[in-house]
Design a protein around this motif. Structure first.
Motif, PDB file in Angstrom:
ATOM      1  N   ALA A 115       0.909  -1.386   0.043  1.00 18.91           N
ATOM      2  CA  ALA A 115       0.165  -0.089  -0.166  1.00 18.91           C
ATOM      3  C   ALA A 115       0.847   1.350   0.009  1.00 18.91           C
ATOM      4  N   GLY A 116       0.473   2.137  -0.853  1.00 16.25           N
ATOM      5  CA  GLY A 116       1.237   3.397  -0.980  1.00 16.25           C
ATOM      6  C   GLY A 116       1.728   3.684  -2.252  1.00 16.25           C
ATOM      7  N   PRO A 117       2.130   4.956  -2.687  1.00 17.01           N
ATOM      8  CA  PRO A 117       2.518   4.962  -4.112  1.00 17.01           C
ATOM      9  C   PRO A 117       3.928   4.419  -4.367  1.00 17.01           C
ATOM     10  N   ASP A 118       4.103   4.031  -5.359  1.00 17.87           N
ATOM     11  CA  ASP A 118       5.692   3.499  -6.232  1.00 17.87           C
ATOM     12  C   ASP A 118       6.488   2.390  -5.028  1.00 17.87           C
ATOM     13  N   ARG A 119       5.501   1.519  -4.673  1.00 17.05           N
ATOM     14  CA  ARG A 119       5.727   0.692  -3.812  1.00 17.05           C
ATOM     15  C   ARG A 119       5.736  -0.908  -4.490  1.00 17.05           C
ATOM     16  N   ILE A 120       6.297  -1.289  -5.368  1.00 15.05           N
ATOM     17  CA  ILE A 120       5.653  -2.303  -6.132  1.00 15.05           C
ATOM     18  C   ILE A 120       6.949  -3.331  -6.566  1.00 15.05           C
ATOM     19  N   PRO A 121       7.787  -3.681  -5.603  1.00 10.96           N
ATOM     20  CA  PRO A 121       8.890  -4.516  -6.276  1.00 10.96           C
ATOM     21  C   PRO A 121       8.637  -5.667  -7.124  1.00 10.96           C
ATOM     22  N   ASP A 122       9.638  -5.702  -8.181  1.00 11.86           N
ATOM     23  CA  ASP A 122       9.472  -6.327  -9.271  1.00 11.86           C
ATOM     24  C   ASP A 122       9.057  -7.947  -8.922  1.00 11.86           C
ATOM     25  N   VAL A 123       9.908  -8.524  -8.165  1.00  8.80           N
ATOM     26  CA  VAL A 123       9.829  -9.853  -7.703  1.00  8.80           C
ATOM     27  C   VAL A 123      10.090 -10.165  -6.144  1.00  8.80           C
ATOM     28  N   VAL A 124       9.100 -10.749  -5.391  1.00  8.52           N
ATOM     29  CA  VAL A 124       9.551 -11.204  -4.078  1.00  8.52           C
ATOM     30  C   VAL A 124       9.504 -12.526  -3.821  1.00  8.52           C
ATOM     31  N   VAL A 125      10.491 -13.240  -3.215  1.00  9.30           N
ATOM     32  CA  VAL A 125      10.515 -14.500  -2.836  1.00  9.30           C
ATOM     33  C   VAL A 125      10.165 -14.734  -1.457  1.00  9.30           C
ATOM     34  N   PHE A 126       9.033 -15.493  -1.123  1.00  9.24           N
ATOM     35  CA  PHE A 126       8.415 -15.808   0.083  1.00  9.24           C
ATOM     36  C   PHE A 126       8.793 -17.257   0.400  1.00  9.24           C
ATOM     37  N   VAL A 127       9.331 -17.379   1.782  1.00 11.52           N
ATOM     38  CA  VAL A 127       9.300 -18.848   2.401  1.00 11.52           C
ATOM     39  C   VAL A 127       8.357 -19.019   3.477  1.00 11.52           C
ATOM     40  N   ASN A 128       7.557 -19.722   3.512  1.00 12.24           N
ATOM     41  CA  ASN A 128       6.502 -19.870   4.632  1.00 12.24           C
ATOM     42  C   ASN A 128       5.885 -18.569   4.791  1.00 12.24           C
ATOM     43  N   LEU A 132      11.541 -12.875   1.924  1.00 13.64           N
ATOM     44  CA  LEU A 132      13.041 -12.914   2.363  1.00 13.64           C
ATOM     45  C   LEU A 132      13.780 -12.481   1.152  1.00 13.64           C
ATOM     46  N   VAL A 133      13.585 -12.453   0.224  1.00 12.67           N
ATOM     47  CA  VAL A 133      14.362 -11.952  -1.114  1.00 12.67           C
ATOM     48  C   VAL A 133      13.508 -10.889  -2.067  1.00 12.67           C
ATOM     49  N   VAL A 134      14.258  -9.601  -2.263  1.00 14.06           N
ATOM     50  CA  VAL A 134      13.403  -8.849  -3.279  1.00 14.06           C
ATOM     51  C   VAL A 134      14.297  -8.804  -4.507  1.00 14.06           C
ATOM     52  N   PHE A 135      13.625  -8.743  -5.525  1.00  9.21           N
ATOM     53  CA  PHE A 135      14.532  -8.608  -7.064  1.00  9.21           C
ATOM     54  C   PHE A 135      13.822  -7.113  -7.523  1.00  9.21           C
ATOM     55  N   LEU A 154      15.969  -0.497  -5.313  1.00 11.48           N
ATOM     56  CA  LEU A 154      15.902  -0.943  -3.809  1.00 11.48           C
ATOM     57  C   LEU A 154      16.082   0.033  -2.674  1.00 11.48           C
ATOM     58  N   GLN A 155      16.943   0.795  -2.831  1.00 10.61           N
ATOM     59  CA  GLN A 155      17.095   1.844  -1.566  1.00 10.61           C
ATOM     60  C   GLN A 155      16.002   2.757  -1.612  1.00 10.61           C
ATOM     61  N   HIS A 156      15.155   3.108  -2.620  1.00  9.56           N
ATOM     62  CA  HIS A 156      13.768   3.629  -2.610  1.00  9.56           C
ATOM     63  C   HIS A 156      12.845   3.036  -1.728  1.00  9.56           C
ATOM     64  N   GLY A 176      18.859  -6.986 -16.725  1.00  9.16           N
ATOM     65  CA  GLY A 176      18.438  -7.864 -17.784  1.00  9.16           C
ATOM     66  C   GLY A 176      19.860  -8.494 -18.214  1.00  9.16           C
ATOM     67  N   ASN A 177      20.992  -7.809 -17.972  1.00 13.11           N
ATOM     68  CA  ASN A 177      22.324  -8.429 -18.747  1.00 13.11           C
ATOM     69  C   ASN A 177      23.204  -8.807 -17.361  1.00 13.11           C
ATOM     70  N   ASP A 178      23.154  -7.904 -16.632  1.00 11.29           N
ATOM     71  CA  ASP A 178      24.297  -7.901 -15.467  1.00 11.29           C
ATOM     72  C   ASP A 178      23.281  -8.112 -14.154  1.00 11.29           C
ATOM     73  N   ALA A 179      23.348  -9.215 -13.532  1.00 10.55           N
ATOM     74  CA  ALA A 179      22.757  -9.282 -12.236  1.00 10.55           C
ATOM     75  C   ALA A 179      23.534  -9.636 -10.945  1.00 10.55           C
ATOM     76  N   ARG A 180      23.131  -9.006  -9.790  1.00  6.62           N
ATOM     77  CA  ARG A 180      24.087  -8.633  -8.535  1.00  6.62           C
ATOM     78  C   ARG A 180      23.173  -8.985  -7.262  1.00  6.62           C
ATOM     79  N   HIS A 181      23.787  -9.477  -6.467  1.00  9.40           N
ATOM     80  CA  HIS A 181      23.014  -9.857  -5.134  1.00  9.40           C
ATOM     81  C   HIS A 181      23.851  -8.925  -4.116  1.00  9.40           C
ATOM     82  N   GLY A 182      22.950  -8.495  -3.065  1.00  9.55           N
ATOM     83  CA  GLY A 182      23.700  -8.100  -1.998  1.00  9.55           C
ATOM     84  C   GLY A 182      22.870  -7.815  -0.820  1.00  9.55           C
TER      85      GLY A 182
END
Length: 291
Positions: A115-128, A132-135, A154-156, A176-182
């Motif tokens: 809920a709220g403006p501009d708060r739609i992460p592209d992909v979220v991985v849920f466990v139970n 736990l993970v946001v793309f 992500l910082q936004h 789409g070409n370069d993928a990094r985790h952190g």
């Protein structure tokens, strides 16, 4: 998967999984466990994230429950509950079954609306039910899109919907070409490609490809192993710093664990050498190994 619009946890999924793994607990006890998981303590998002990760998620927590005392034979015949009195017990609750991934429920949700403006992460991985993970994924056909743009987004999100990051283990940024985790707290310079699926064959490209990241880090058992054993919080005079392993640390530590166990079982103390370059994270690798 019904939830309140502003919520970030799939509460019904969380409750259902706890119910299936702890069938002896009363509904009130399950509700108490859910409430404990949903409300990590801390003055700010980072401290709540640390409290959740170390004090709830990875180590579990103790839940005090009350049970009516039971009389009868040990085999169950003729057993009955004594009314009017209770016995107090302590049950250790794990939000995730780390050793048996198949006992957990995994969801990958596209365009997860908070809920709220501009708060739609592209992909979220849920466990139970736990996010736990946001793309954040930028359009690969947009020549102006960069992995840095994904990191900035992500910082936004961390500023606009900090409740999501109370529970976050790590993030993925990609153009789409370069993928990094952190870690969600880290600057772009600390986001790294995952460049191997098996720890022996290394991706040749200078940047990290999404297929290597997905196949190398996101099989269910490996994802749970990484979250449980390869994320830590360092506390020093400047504050709290959240850190996670890069791919070379992950695979090196797994091999070192196998060699260590074999060495002690065979009563030989020589294990081997892990070669590092300057700045490759020797101290963290040792911390992950000991953990």
């Amino acid at each position: 998967l019904e939830r309140e619009p502003s919520a970030v946890v799939l509460v019904d999924v969380l409750r259902g999984n706890l119910r299936s793994r702890y069938p002896d607990l009363a509904d009130a006890d399950i509700d108490a466990a859910v409430e404990r998981i949903l409300r990590p303590q801390g003055a700010d998002t980072l401290r709540r994230n640390e409290a959740f990760h170390t004090g709830i998620l990875t180590r579990g927590f103790e839940l005090h429950v009350e049970r009516p005392p039971v009389v009868g034979d040990a085999g169950g015949a003729g057993r009955h509950f004594l009314s009017g009195s209770v016995e107090r017990d302590v049950v250790h609750i794990h939000p995730i079954d780390w050793d048996r991934p198949e006992r957990n429920r995994f969801h990958v949700v596209n365009q997860f609306h908070i809920a709220g403006p501009d708060r739609i992460p592209d992909v979220v991985v849920f466990v139970n039910g736990l996010p736990l993970v946001v793309f954040e994924l930028k359009n690969p056909w947009d020549e102006n899109a960069t992995v840095e743009d994904a990191h900035n987004q992500l910082q936004h999100y961390a500023a606009l919907c900090p409740q999501l990051f109370d529970f976050n283990a790590f993030c993925v940024a990609s153009d789409g070409n370069d993928a990094r985790h952190g870690m969600w707290t880290a600057g772009m310079e600390w986001y790294a490609p995952w460049k191997s699926v098996d720890g022996f064959n290394i991706e040749a490209a200078k940047t990290g490809a999404i297929p290597t990241l997905l196949n190398g880090l996101f099989p269910k058992r490996r994802l749970l192993d990484y979250i449980r054993h390869f994320i830590l919080f360092e506390v020093d005079k400047t504050g709290i710093v959240k850190k996670g392993a890069k791919y070379h640390q992950y695979f090196a530590v797994l091999e070192a664990v196998k060699r260590t166990l074999a060495a002690f079982q065979d009563q030989h103390r020589k294990i081997g050498v892990v070669w590092h370059t300057t700045g490759s994270g020797k101290s963290l690798s040792m911390a992950f190994l000991v953990g």
